[in-house]
Each structure stands twice: as C-alpha cells, then as structure tokens.
Design a protein around this motif. Structure first.
Motif, PDB file in Angstrom:
ATOM      1  N   PHE A  65     -12.846  -3.556  -7.200  1.00 44.01           N
ATOM      2  CA  PHE A  65     -11.645  -3.942  -6.453  1.00 44.01           C
ATOM      3  C   PHE A  65     -10.495  -4.230  -7.415  1.00 44.01           C
ATOM      4  N   GLU A  66     -10.812  -4.953  -8.502  1.00 49.16           N
ATOM      5  CA  GLU A  66      -9.747  -5.329  -9.427  1.00 49.16           C
ATOM      6  C   GLU A  66      -9.184  -4.111 -10.165  1.00 49.16           C
ATOM      7  N   ILE A  69      -6.592  -2.679  -7.809  1.00 52.28           N
ATOM      8  CA  ILE A  69      -5.365  -3.479  -7.932  1.00 52.28           C
ATOM      9  C   ILE A  69      -4.580  -3.016  -9.163  1.00 52.28           C
ATOM     10  N   ASP A  72      -2.697   0.108  -8.785  1.00 53.11           N
ATOM     11  CA  ASP A  72      -1.683   0.040  -7.716  1.00 53.11           C
ATOM     12  C   ASP A  72      -2.029   0.980  -6.555  1.00 53.11           C
ATOM     13  N   LEU A  74      -3.362   0.054  -3.662  1.00 55.99           N
ATOM     14  CA  LEU A  74      -3.530  -0.662  -2.386  1.00 55.99           C
ATOM     15  C   LEU A  74      -2.195  -0.924  -1.698  1.00 55.99           C
ATOM     16  N   GLU A  76      -1.954  -3.183   0.614  1.00 51.31           N
ATOM     17  CA  GLU A  76      -1.974  -4.644   0.626  1.00 51.31           C
ATOM     18  C   GLU A  76      -3.376  -5.066   0.256  1.00 51.31           C
ATOM     19  N   TYR A  77      -3.486  -6.258  -0.288  1.00 53.80           N
ATOM     20  CA  TYR A  77      -4.810  -6.854  -0.464  1.00 53.80           C
ATOM     21  C   TYR A  77      -4.652  -8.362  -0.454  1.00 53.80           C
ATOM     22  N   GLU A  79      -7.079 -12.295  -0.877  1.00 50.86           N
ATOM     23  CA  GLU A  79      -8.335 -12.977  -1.086  1.00 50.86           C
ATOM     24  C   GLU A  79      -8.511 -13.949   0.078  1.00 50.86           C
ATOM     25  N   TYR A  84     -12.232 -10.452  -1.725  1.00 54.17           N
ATOM     26  CA  TYR A  84     -11.066  -9.579  -1.609  1.00 54.17           C
ATOM     27  C   TYR A  84     -11.196  -8.681  -0.381  1.00 54.17           C
ATOM     28  N   GLY A  86      -8.764  -5.274   1.173  1.00 55.86           N
ATOM     29  CA  GLY A  86      -7.574  -4.481   0.869  1.00 55.86           C
ATOM     30  C   GLY A  86      -7.570  -3.129   1.553  1.00 55.86           C
ATOM     31  N   SER A  88      -6.263   1.015   1.348  1.00 54.23           N
ATOM     32  CA  SER A  88      -5.827   2.127   0.500  1.00 54.23           C
ATOM     33  C   SER A  88      -4.550   2.765   1.045  1.00 54.23           C
ATOM     34  N   LYS A 113       2.369  -8.437   4.032  1.00 57.65           N
ATOM     35  CA  LYS A 113       2.684  -7.458   2.974  1.00 57.65           C
ATOM     36  C   LYS A 113       2.968  -6.079   3.566  1.00 57.65           C
TER      37      LYS A 113
END
Lengths: 203, 203
Positions: A65-66, A69, A72, A74, A76-77, A79, A84, A86, A88, A113
């Motif tokens: 997941f990270e 992030i 870039d 996503l 939106e994501y 926690e 997490y 999010g 795509s 977002k």
C-alpha cells in the motif's frame, strides 16, 4: 434538437457508518444497474469471513500500500481503525471517459479528497434509521468483539458530522427503498442540464 | 439518528415548447404521484376543444387578469402569443408549508420569475427528440392553423435558448420514460442533504 452524444460517466461516492448495511445496498444497486462499474478498493485490513480478494477488496500488505502512495497511484486513501483504505485512479479515469458510471465505497476522509479532485462527483451518505438500530445491526453481524463495536458506534457519530459535505442523504430503512433512492439520484443526475446541454442544438 | 419531521413541499416548474407533449407527461406524472398538487394557471386565452375551466386552466377575461396583477396576487405572469398566463401565489404557499409538492406548468419567462422569487424551486425543461418531431406533433394535434404552427416552432427555438437556466432537461421520447425521469428527479431532490439534514441528530 437532440443529438445522441455519449455522456461522460458519473463518479458516485457512497459512504456510511460501519454496520449501516452499505454492502447489501450496493449489491442490490448493482443488480439493478448492471452497467455501473464498482471500483474495488485496496486495503491492508484482514478479510472477514466470506470476503474474497478482488471482489470485496483488493487485500494488500502495508508495504504494498505504501508503495502505491509513493507512486501517486491513488485517487484517495485514508487510514481507518489502523488500516489503510484507498482507490486506484487509472481504472476510474478510463471508465468515466468511456461513459461508464463508477461507484466508490469509501469513508468520509476519502470522500472529502474525491470532492477536492473531482468536484462533479456525486456524494451520497447512507444513515441507519437510528443509532439504536445501528447498534443492533453491528451486534447481529457478530463479526466483531464488543469493544470494536463500541468503537464503531463512536466513530459513526463522528462521521455523521461530515454529512453536510454530501450531496444526498439516504436512510437505509429497507434495502430496496435505499437502493431505489440511489437509482433515482443517478437518473436525476444524468438529467442535469449541464450533463445534457450538448444534446440540444444551438444553445 | 433520524427524527421524522415534516419536510416542506417542493416547488416544481415544468416548461417546454408548445406541442412537446407536456400535458400528457403531466397527466402520467400525476397519476403516478397522486400526492402532488398541480397548480392550475390563470389565462386569458380561449379554451381549446376538450379543455375545462378549473382543470386545464382557470379561464378569465383580460380585465380580470389585470385586476389580479394590480392586487399583486400572482407569483409570476407573462404575456405569450397575445394572451396572459399567470400563477396564484397564496394557494402555492399554503400547500408548500403543509409539506405538499406543487407542480407548475409555465413557460420560460414565468420560470425565470419563479427562480427569482423561489431560488429553491426545481426547474425542469422538456424537449422533443427533434424539431422535426415537434413539427409532426403540432400538425398531428390539428388544433392550430399553419401560420400559428410556424409561429410555435419559431418560438420553440427561442425558448430553447433559455434552457441553461433550468436544473434538469428531460427528453419526451416516450411519455412513460419522460414521466419516470421526472419522478426520479423529485425523489432525488427530496434526498438532498439540505432537505434531510434535520433528520440527523447532532449535525
């Protein structure tokens, strides 16, 4: 007067507190409107009993997941309860451009977002008939321990404070009524003058 | 979370060029949504064959109409093809306050005045599938002379320039589809967060 040009798809965001019955409403909605593309979110949380990878969520590790992030990837994501969640971006853009409506099931931070990045998105919040009924539904589900349920109820009250950012409010009293209202909302939005004005010659 | 408080009624304005089939769509709509109050307009024009006083219009003389203008009794009025058309304010206000939806069938000048006085009104414009089809419908109706029909077609093109002031655009291809879209629009509008926010505690 009318020229049938392909409309761009609508981006639909559905939020609602845990236990409100959102998944059931979404199933009913998708069975009525088979043309809608349901965007499967990515999450780092553990699958619940009966949940399948790629159907309910794309289940990934925290590391995976990270990376998304960092790249870039996503729309939106957020926690939420230490996990997490999010969405795509690429797939959604392709569907909308092809005139396909896209449905997102995301919580209030994510919705905010999406609103920022896609002001034309339709934001719908689903509420239970009452907090008492929400508590009953969470207990009936019997997938969570009591302290998790209490945490979800507390979170639900917090989330309801974000309702004013939503365009529409649907009460999930019965699933068929709630799904029917959402279908009406989507029909109405497709009738909006700004979405149909290109159908009229010389305006 | 939800407290059932009575919502204020919605003010719905329907416009569309002469011959588009608006009366038929309205009949269909009112047979599906019997709770809607259809506001009968006042007019100085002659009744057409089959039209009844108090049902299609309240037919009045030019003198009577000008008295209503002088007493400021009208929400809106306009002169159209040498006849006055107008809407009584008092009845509408009572119905809306009682939570009853009110439907107005008025042309573009009148709609603009309603928008000014009632910004929350829902403005819907009905268009035919094409100008050719509109011409066919006007000829089929066979109530007007050819020069009147040509005048109505010319007026229709003028009216379509006012479409951007409307919230929704409905194509009257088939009556049941058009009425169905209007019903969806009304359902969606009743789901708007601003109309339901008082249902949620603590927001």
């Amino acid at each position: 007067m009318v020229q049938k040009k392909k409309q761009r798809g609508q981006l639909i965001v559905l939020s609602g507190p845990s236990g409100v019955g959102k998944s059931t409403v979404i199933s009913e909605l998708l069975s009525e409107r088979k043309d809608i593309y349901f965007s499967v979110s990515f999450t780092t949380r553990q699958p619940r009993v009966g949940e399948a990878d790629g159907v309910n969520y794309n289940f990934v590790t925290r590391e995976q997941f990270e990376e998304m992030i960092a790249r870039d990837e996503l729309l939106e994501y957020a926690e939420y309860v230490h996990n997490y969640y999010g969405t795509s971006l690429r797939v959604i853009q392709e569907k909308l451009a092809a005139g396909i409506d896209v449905l997102l099931d995301i919580e209030v931070q994510g919705a905010a977002k999406v609103r920022e990045k896609c002001p034309e998105a339709i934001l719908i919040f689903i509420i239970p008939p009452s907090f008492e009924e929400l508590s009953r539904r969470l207990h009936r589900r019997a997938t969570d321990a009591e302290d998790v349920i209490q945490g979800r109820l507390c979170k639900a009250k917090e989330e309801c404070k974000q309702i004013p950012q939503y365009d529409y409010l649907v009460v999930n009293d019965t699933v068929s009524e709630a799904a029917g209202e959402i279908i009406s909302i989507l029909t109405a939005e497709s009738c909006r003058t700004r979405n149909r004005i290109n159908l009229v010659e010389g305006v």
